[in-house]
Design an enzyme around this catalytic site. Structure first.
Site, PDB file in Angstrom:
ATOM      1  N   LYS A 181       1.237  37.454   5.373  1.00 19.65           N
ATOM      2  CA  LYS A 181       1.307  37.345   6.802  1.00 19.65           C
ATOM      3  C   LYS A 181       0.840  38.623   7.333  1.00 19.65           C
ATOM      4  O   LYS A 181       1.706  39.351   7.370  1.00 19.65           O
ATOM      5  CB  LYS A 181       2.343  36.620   7.269  1.00 19.65           C
ATOM      6  CG  LYS A 181       2.255  36.215   8.811  1.00 19.65           C
ATOM      7  CD  LYS A 181       3.459  36.201   9.717  1.00 19.65           C
ATOM      8  CE  LYS A 181       3.876  37.591  10.086  1.00 19.65           C
ATOM      9  NZ  LYS A 181       3.371  38.216  11.251  1.00 19.65           N
ATOM     10  N   GLU A 255      10.027  48.148   3.187  1.00 26.07           N
ATOM     11  CA  GLU A 255       9.554  49.579   3.550  1.00 26.07           C
ATOM     12  C   GLU A 255       9.763  49.451   5.221  1.00 26.07           C
ATOM     13  O   GLU A 255       8.875  48.934   5.966  1.00 26.07           O
ATOM     14  CB  GLU A 255       8.053  49.620   3.434  1.00 26.07           C
ATOM     15  CG  GLU A 255       7.537  50.701   3.245  1.00 26.07           C
ATOM     16  CD  GLU A 255       8.013  51.480   2.050  1.00 26.07           C
ATOM     17  OE1 GLU A 255       8.555  52.541   2.130  1.00 26.07           O
ATOM     18  OE2 GLU A 255       7.443  51.309   0.776  1.00 26.07           O
ATOM     19  N   CYS A 289       5.424  54.885  10.018  1.00 27.13           N
ATOM     20  CA  CYS A 289       6.699  54.737   9.592  1.00 27.13           C
ATOM     21  C   CYS A 289       7.229  56.244   9.086  1.00 27.13           C
ATOM     22  O   CYS A 289       8.582  56.542   9.375  1.00 27.13           O
ATOM     23  CB  CYS A 289       7.132  53.833   8.744  1.00 27.13           C
ATOM     24  SG  CYS A 289       6.140  53.695   7.152  1.00 27.13           S
ATOM     25  N   GLU A 386      13.449  55.747  16.153  1.00 25.78           N
ATOM     26  CA  GLU A 386      11.956  55.776  15.931  1.00 25.78           C
ATOM     27  C   GLU A 386      11.206  55.430  17.128  1.00 25.78           C
ATOM     28  O   GLU A 386      11.157  54.201  17.548  1.00 25.78           O
ATOM     29  CB  GLU A 386      11.737  54.593  14.767  1.00 25.78           C
ATOM     30  CG  GLU A 386      10.484  54.821  14.314  1.00 25.78           C
ATOM     31  CD  GLU A 386      10.264  53.784  12.858  1.00 25.78           C
ATOM     32  OE1 GLU A 386      10.896  52.677  12.995  1.00 25.78           O
ATOM     33  OE2 GLU A 386       9.441  54.392  12.115  1.00 25.78           O
TER      34      GLU A 386
END
Lengths: 478, 289
Positions: A181, A255, A289, A386
């Protein structure tokens, strides 16, 4: 004196975007049974296409197709599987410019990055894992390693095609089949990849692509006939997946987020370090990331580093992703732009000092200027959370021990950077930093042969390299 | 007149010391025939937290030791254990209700397993680490590192060999451990902690709690300063194992899932007990003149 640059747009005529796209199931494009959504060009807000939103029933069909295909694909000799992956790698190279342009249109990233980083590394990834397909017995994972079965893979919008390659290439090389996806905002290159699978005559069902949002992803991950989950995305969703697969036999690689420290010592080559800081946080609009989002600079050189950093930031060109001179493209979505704005406002409200170079932003589309915050403390939310945007928090330190302490003071542990001329210090810092990837005197380097993945709440498992195979194999009899 | 023997007080092992449970609770341990043997400390939630603090404190120094040094210390554990074989044989015989010969076999295997793991200390990185030939002028290598504080729910059935087989792989790779022993068969674990205390294993590297994995497991699985957990001790209770996995997701602990039933501990373990609790770190550096 500032240089003026004439516009140098890459032509978009190379891509042919259809008005609407279905799902890629069992080797064919089919209409979804669910509703649809639009994907937009984040640089212009123009609607690019209508995309089918896969329902639970669609996901079920995809998993069934993958299960049917698994039998043949897993029993095919590795030598033959390899040839399909080599074909795919070659077709990606042949259609590289088309993929790069499409990626930049759908994602907003500068063409020089999609052209020179994303797409070449994608092809390299397929080429690398193709070579493993007939050598799995030599991977150090047992004498007769076996594929897991059907892999459900959910990928993010920041490197749409690259994350697809990281997931699909090792899965296929090991004999698994895939239901993938892509992210809601960036489905187009995955759908073009489906065409590439057709051109390569990949057996039907080996790769299935279901487009959609969170609900579709959830359906993929929680489908009872999925043996392996691979996810790249937020830590919050990663935790939800870990909960969802508790008590099952599903294996998972996650991840997730990061808040990397990029540590500059006083003996570092300052100009190179400044380039590394800029690349570390402004590459891909900071939608990375492993971005070096916390600059830790030794107090004695902090003023000099900041002065040179600001001067360098003044030369960054923000704008049209398809312009070959563009350094910073569009923020991927309105939602992400709001998030970046919100956290930046909180940074100011909490007392950090905000700075961005004078910078003309286009009037339509989603844009955020390269921004730094100074006077940041470890308690500030911009130093802890983040941002996933072009926003750098600057902190200082005096001793290596303090740098280690601050760098590790985060629930994340994906990556870190170290800048110093002293070899022994590099190796000491590399051993002390609790992060899965340490870049010393460089940053944001990626290679198919190099394992990537995090410590702590940045997730588990590795992608890339020999270690990346472990996520898709089990020992015979296990 | 016959001599009255001096009996041992069975205590917890936290941070290199032997405290009683802070809760003041103990529980009756019986032999396999139901005869009273001892009162063992019943570890509490607070004891789990104390043990995690002690383990975290020990992690920096233990993980920074050279692999050679860790290997020597594991070998030293085997040496000291070998010296106390009769005592372990008696404890295993009593706990597991096996014959003296079977008990001896278990102890021998446990000592041999420690020797086996001792040798892995300076070899695992060579076997599972890599030099990575990246497409550019960069030095790039990947090597394993310990993941941190590991909670170990030790096997319920195999009171010594199973215990050693789950603890040794955790510490040989540089992790530190908070161990919950077998509930009904805790005494070999207590004796093992006495061996650890006299084998140059720094305090805090292994902490052993006697008590119930059913009540202590949830605290360990949910503790935010625990990095990983081995659920072997709840093998055969999938419902509990699932709830512990769910709790472990709060900080994305690395989970070694509970098997359906306890494995055959006599078999050579392979690499997976060690690789379950290591991270792979990749370091890049440019090459140039």
């Amino acid at each position: 004196m500032a240089f003026e640059y004439a516009p140098a747009p890459e032509s978009r005529s190379i891509v042919d975007i259809k008005p609407s796209y279905g799902l890629f199931l069992d080797g064919e494009f089919v209409d979804g049974r669910g509703s649809s959504f639009k994907t937009v060009n984040p640089a212009t807000e123009e609607t690019l296409a209508e995309i089918a939103e896969a329902s639970d029933a669609d996901v079920d069909l995809a998993v069934r197709a993958a299960r049917r295909a698994f039998r043949g694909w897993s029993r095919m000799s590795g030598k033959e599987r390899a040839k399909y992956l080599f074909r795919i790698a070659r077709i990606i190279q042949e259609r590289a410019r088309e993929l790069a342009v499409l990626e930049s249109i759908d994602n907003g990233k500068p063409i020089k990055e999609s052209r020179d980083v994303d797409v070449p590394v994608v092809a390299a990834h397929f080429f690398y894992y193709a070579g493993w397909a007939d050598k799995l017995a030599y991977a150090g994972l047992g004498p007769n390693p076996q594929p897991l079965g059907v892999a459900g893979q959910v990928i993010p919008w920041n490197f749409p095609l690259l994350m697809l390659a990281w997931k699909v290439a090792p899965a296929l090389a090991c004999g698994n089949t895939v239901v993938l996806k892509p992210a809601e905002t960036t489905p187009l290159t995955a759908l073009l990849f489906a065409e590439i699978c057709q051109q390569a005559d990949l057996p039907p069902g080996v790769v299935n692509i279901v487009t959609g949002a969170g609900a579709t992803g959830q359906a993929v991950v929680s489908h009872p006939d999925v043996d392996k989950v691979a996810f790249t995305g937020s830590t919050a969703v990663g935790k939800a997946i870990a909960r969802a697969i508790a008590g099952t036999d599903k294996k998972a690689t996650l991840e997730l987020g990061g808040k990397a420290a990029n540590i500059v010592f006083d003996d570092a080559p300052i100009d190179q370090a400044v380039e590394g800081i800029v690349g570390g946080i402004f590459f891909n609009q900071g939608h990375v990331c492993c971005a070096g989002s916390r600059l830790l600079v030794q107090e004695s050189v902090a003023d000099e580093v900041l002065a040179r950093l600001k001067r360098r930031m003044g030369t960054l060109r923000v704008g049209d992703p398809l312009d070959k001179n563009t350094d910073i493209g569009a923020i991927n979505s309105r939602e992400q732009l709001e998030r970046i704005r919100e956290l930046s406002d909180i940074g100011e409200a909490e007392g950090a000092e905000r700075w961005a170079p004078a910078c003309d932003l286009p009037s339509s589309g989603f844009w955020f200027p390269p921004t730094i915050f100074t006077g940041v403390t470890q308690a500030h939310r911009i130093a802890r959370e983040e941002v996933f945007g072009p926003v750098l928090s600057v902190l200082t330190f005096r001793t290596p021990a303090e740098a280690v302490e601050k760098a590790n003071n985060t629930p994340y542990g994906l990556s870190a950077g170290v800048w110093t001329e002293k070899g022994s210090r590099i190796l000491h810092m590399a051993s002390q930093l609790r992060a899965g990837v340490v870049w010393a005197n460089t940053f944001n380097k990626f290679d198919p042969a190099s394992p990537f993945g995090g410590y702590k709440e940045s997730g588990y498992g590795r992608e890339g390299g020999r270690q990346g195979l472990a996520a898709y194999l089990k020992e015979a009899g296990a | 007149m016959a001599r009255i023997d001096v009996r041992k007080t069975y205590k917890l092992y936290i941070g290199g010391a032997f405290p009683r449970s802070e809760s003041g609770h103990s529980y009756e341990v019986t032999d396999s025939k139901g005869k009273f043997v001892a009162n063992a400390s019943l570890a509490s939630r607070k004891d789990v937290r104390d043990a995690v603090v002690a383990a975290r404190k020990a992690f920096g120094s233990w993980s920074s030791r050279t692999a050679y040094n860790r290997g020597q210390i594991l070998y030293r554990i085997a040496e000291v254990m070998e010296d106390r074989r009769p005592q372990f044989e008696e404890a295993v015989r009593q706990s597991e209700g096996v014959s003296a010969a079977v008990a001896r076999g278990q102890v021998d295997a446990a000592v041999d397993r420690l020797v086996w793991y001792a040798g892995w200390a300076d070899k695992l990185a060579q076997v599972i680490g890599n030099a990575n030939p990246v497409a550019g002028p960069y030095f790039n290598h990947t090597a394993p590192e310990p993941t941190g504080v590991v909670g170990v729910l030790a096997p319920q059935s195999s009171s010594l060999l199973g215990l050693v087989s789950t603890v040794a792989p955790v510490i040989v790779t540089g992790n530190v451990a908070v161990v919950v022993s077998s509930y009904e068969r805790p005494l070999p674990a207590v004796t093992f902690s006495e061996v650890l205390a006299t084998s140059d294993v720094p305090g805090g590297v292994v902490n052993i709690l006697t008590g119930d994995a059913v009540t202590l497991g949830p605290w360990l699985a949910a503790h935010m300063d625990v990095n990983a957990i081995d659920l072997c001790g709840v093998a055969g209770d999938p419902e509990l194992a699932t709830s512990l996995e769910v709790a472990a997701a709060d900080n994305l602990k690395r989970v070694r899932r509970a098997p359906d039933a306890e494995p055959d501990w006599a078999e050579e373990p392979g690499l997976s007990p060690m690789t379950a609790f290591v991270e792979q770190k990749t370091v890049w550096h440019p090459i140039g003149v």
